[in-house]
Structure formats: C-alpha cells, structure tokens
Design a protein around this motif. Structure first.
Motif, PDB file in Angstrom:
ATOM      1  N   GLY A   1      -9.996  -7.961   4.035  1.00 30.80           N
ATOM      2  CA  GLY A   1      -8.584  -8.327   4.161  1.00 30.80           C
ATOM      3  C   GLY A   1      -7.609  -7.169   4.153  1.00 30.80           C
ATOM      4  N   VAL A   2      -8.093  -5.963   4.424  1.00 29.60           N
ATOM      5  CA  VAL A   2      -7.194  -4.809   4.478  1.00 29.60           C
ATOM      6  C   VAL A   2      -6.221  -5.014   5.649  1.00 29.60           C
ATOM      7  CG1 VAL A   2      -7.113  -2.319   4.912  1.00 29.60           C
ATOM      8  CG2 VAL A   2      -8.877  -3.268   3.437  1.00 29.60           C
ATOM      9  N   PRO A   3      -4.913  -4.794   5.424  1.00 22.96           N
ATOM     10  CA  PRO A   3      -3.937  -5.036   6.491  1.00 22.96           C
ATOM     11  C   PRO A   3      -4.134  -4.101   7.691  1.00 22.96           C
ATOM     12  CG  PRO A   3      -2.844  -4.291   4.468  1.00 22.96           C
ATOM     13  CD  PRO A   3      -4.309  -4.349   4.191  1.00 22.96           C
ATOM     14  N   GLU A   4      -3.792  -4.620   8.866  1.00 21.57           N
ATOM     15  CA  GLU A   4      -3.916  -3.863  10.110  1.00 21.57           C
ATOM     16  C   GLU A   4      -2.660  -4.097  10.935  1.00 21.57           C
ATOM     17  OE1 GLU A   4      -7.070  -3.337  13.825  1.00 21.57           O
ATOM     18  OE2 GLU A   4      -7.539  -4.672  12.163  1.00 21.57           O
ATOM     19  N   SER A   5      -2.123  -3.011  11.467  1.00 25.69           N
ATOM     20  CA  SER A   5      -0.890  -3.111  12.255  1.00 25.69           C
ATOM     21  C   SER A   5      -0.788  -1.946  13.213  1.00 25.69           C
ATOM     22  CB  SER A   5       0.321  -3.094  11.304  1.00 25.69           C
ATOM     23  OG  SER A   5       1.521  -3.040  12.026  1.00 25.69           O
ATOM     24  N   GLY A   6       0.020  -2.139  14.246  1.00 28.21           N
ATOM     25  CA  GLY A   6       0.307  -1.069  15.178  1.00 28.21           C
ATOM     26  C   GLY A   6       1.502  -0.241  14.737  1.00 28.21           C
ATOM     27  N   ASP A   7       2.196  -0.685  13.702  1.00 22.71           N
ATOM     28  CA  ASP A   7       3.351   0.057  13.188  1.00 22.71           C
ATOM     29  C   ASP A   7       2.882   1.200  12.296  1.00 22.71           C
ATOM     30  OD1 ASP A   7       5.066  -1.776  14.422  1.00 22.71           O
ATOM     31  OD2 ASP A   7       5.091  -3.059  12.631  1.00 22.71           O
ATOM     32  N   TYR A   8       3.589   2.335  12.367  1.00 24.39           N
ATOM     33  CA  TYR A   8       3.254   3.469  11.525  1.00 24.39           C
ATOM     34  C   TYR A   8       3.317   3.041  10.065  1.00 24.39           C
ATOM     35  CZ  TYR A   8       3.541   8.006   9.218  1.00 24.39           C
ATOM     36  OH  TYR A   8       3.315   9.074   8.402  1.00 24.39           O
ATOM     37  N   PRO A   9       2.225   3.184   9.302  1.00 24.41           N
ATOM     38  CA  PRO A   9       2.180   2.661   7.940  1.00 24.41           C
ATOM     39  C   PRO A   9       2.659   3.617   6.861  1.00 24.41           C
ATOM     40  CG  PRO A   9       0.005   3.396   8.582  1.00 24.41           C
ATOM     41  CD  PRO A   9       0.903   3.614   9.781  1.00 24.41           C
ATOM     42  N   GLY A  10       3.045   4.828   7.223  1.00 25.50           N
ATOM     43  CA  GLY A  10       3.369   5.826   6.217  1.00 25.50           C
ATOM     44  C   GLY A  10       4.846   6.084   6.045  1.00 25.50           C
ATOM     45  N   ARG A  11       5.106   7.052   5.204  1.00 24.59           N
ATOM     46  CA  ARG A  11       6.476   7.519   4.963  1.00 24.59           C
ATOM     47  C   ARG A  11       6.825   8.557   6.013  1.00 24.59           C
ATOM     48  NH1 ARG A  11       3.528   8.084   0.459  1.00 24.59           N
ATOM     49  NH2 ARG A  11       3.582  10.353   0.572  1.00 24.59           N
ATOM     50  N   PRO A  12       8.122   8.772   6.238  1.00 23.53           N
ATOM     51  CA  PRO A  12       8.497   9.846   7.170  1.00 23.53           C
ATOM     52  C   PRO A  12       7.967  11.194   6.689  1.00 23.53           C
ATOM     53  CG  PRO A  12      10.387   8.500   6.598  1.00 23.53           C
ATOM     54  CD  PRO A  12       9.254   8.077   5.693  1.00 23.53           C
ATOM     55  N   CYS A  13       7.527  12.012   7.611  1.00 20.19           N
ATOM     56  CA  CYS A  13       7.064  13.359   7.277  1.00 20.19           C
ATOM     57  C   CYS A  13       8.267  14.281   7.165  1.00 20.19           C
ATOM     58  CB  CYS A  13       6.083  13.883   8.334  1.00 20.19           C
ATOM     59  SG  CYS A  13       4.583  12.906   8.421  1.00 20.19           S
ATOM     60  N   ALA A  14       8.212  15.196   6.205  1.00 16.64           N
ATOM     61  CA  ALA A  14       9.349  16.106   5.978  1.00 16.64           C
ATOM     62  C   ALA A  14       9.431  17.148   7.062  1.00 16.64           C
ATOM     63  CB  ALA A  14       9.216  16.769   4.626  1.00 16.64           C
TER      64      ALA A  14
END
Length: 76
Positions: free
Chosen positions: A63-76
């Motif tokens: 049940g790990v989520p899956e998406s085409g959207d970027y899953p992370g935080r913005p990179c500095a």
C-alpha cells in the motif's frame, strides 16, 4: 552465495515501515517508477537495479503511495 531473494530482502524496510506517515513513496516519472525517500528528499539507490521490479511489487502490495507528482520538498 547471495540469491535474488536475498537481494530483494535487503530492501525490506521500504515496504515494512509503519504505513503513516509514508517515508518512502513510488514516484512515476512518465515511464520510470522510482523509489523516493521523503526524509532525505532523494531517490533510493539500488545496488542492483534488477531487483527493482520485485521491490516495487512488494511496495505496491503493502500500500505504499504512488503518484506522478514530485513527492519531495523543494531543493535549495
């Protein structure tokens, strides 16, 4: 001698961690599905890419989520 099962089980933590909040998610990048670590804000590195289909299957079954959207935080 290491077997394919041993190699896949090295990544067992990716699908057996607590279900929420999800640290690892599957990121579908228009053709490639990658494992993303939201804690480190990076992709998970696989020593042997041939295990990836088995790991993805186990993560999906857990049940790990899956998406085409970027899953992370913005990179500095």
């Amino acid at each position: 001698m290491s077997t394919r099962t041993d190699e896949v089980e090295r990544y067992e933590h990716l699908w057996q961690e607590p279900a929420y909040p999800h640290r690892w998610v599957l990121w579908d990048t228009a053709g490639d599905v990658l494992v993303f670590d939201r804690e480190t804000n990076c992709l998970v590195d696989f020593d042997d890419e041939s295990v990836l289909p088995d790991v993805l299957g186990r993560m999906r079954a857990a049940g790990v989520p899956e998406s085409g959207d970027y899953p992370g935080r913005p990179c500095a």
